[in-house]
Write an enzyme that holds these catalytic residues in place. Sequence first.
Site, PDB file in Angstrom:
ATOM      1  N   HIS A  39       0.897  -1.168   0.000  1.00 26.84           N
ATOM      2  CA  HIS A  39       0.000   0.000   0.000  1.00 26.84           C
ATOM      3  C   HIS A  39       0.930   1.210   0.000  1.00 26.84           C
ATOM      4  O   HIS A  39       2.146   1.060   0.184  1.00 26.84           O
ATOM      5  CB  HIS A  39      -0.881   0.018   1.256  1.00 26.84           C
ATOM      6  N   HIS A  80       7.842   7.322  -5.463  1.00 24.48           N
ATOM      7  CA  HIS A  80       7.213   6.323  -6.345  1.00 24.48           C
ATOM      8  C   HIS A  80       7.977   5.008  -6.378  1.00 24.48           C
ATOM      9  O   HIS A  80       8.015   4.314  -7.386  1.00 24.48           O
ATOM     10  CB  HIS A  80       6.969   6.890  -7.753  1.00 24.48           C
TER      11      HIS A  80
HETATM   12 NI    NI Z   1       1.850   2.006   5.849  1.00 26.04          NI
END
Ligand code: NI
Length: 137
Positions: A39, A80
Amino acid sequence: MVYITRRERFSAAHKLAIPAWSEEQNFKTFGKCANPNWHGHNYTLYVTVKGIPEPSTGFVVDLSTLGDIIKEEVIQHVDHKNLNLDVEFTKHLMTSTENLAIAFWQRLESRIAEIGGVLHCIKLQETENNYVEYYGE
Ligand code: NI
């Protein structure tokens, strides 16, 4: 003594989990950061430098130069990217906000000294509600 701060931002993926633990135990300890398939966070990094303003410029250090150093040493490596897989100086760590702040300090301290500043604090904000501060101790 004057304290000046440069803010830079980056987005990165990570995961916090201990492989030997069950998924349930990891979620209990690390919450959403234990998600097996990664995530991301939009991080905000605040780098505070202390010093006496130089008489001719009035600057402690040139903030634009400080921004360049932060980009060279940290942002371009992590933005990124997956902090657990892609980044040489974080992939061996549990990529907690605490450990990231320490790793960033280690990369920035000597570079900031070269431009006449003293690194005072790395503040790293991971979410709206959570941030850490590291003072090199
Ligand atoms: Ni995290």
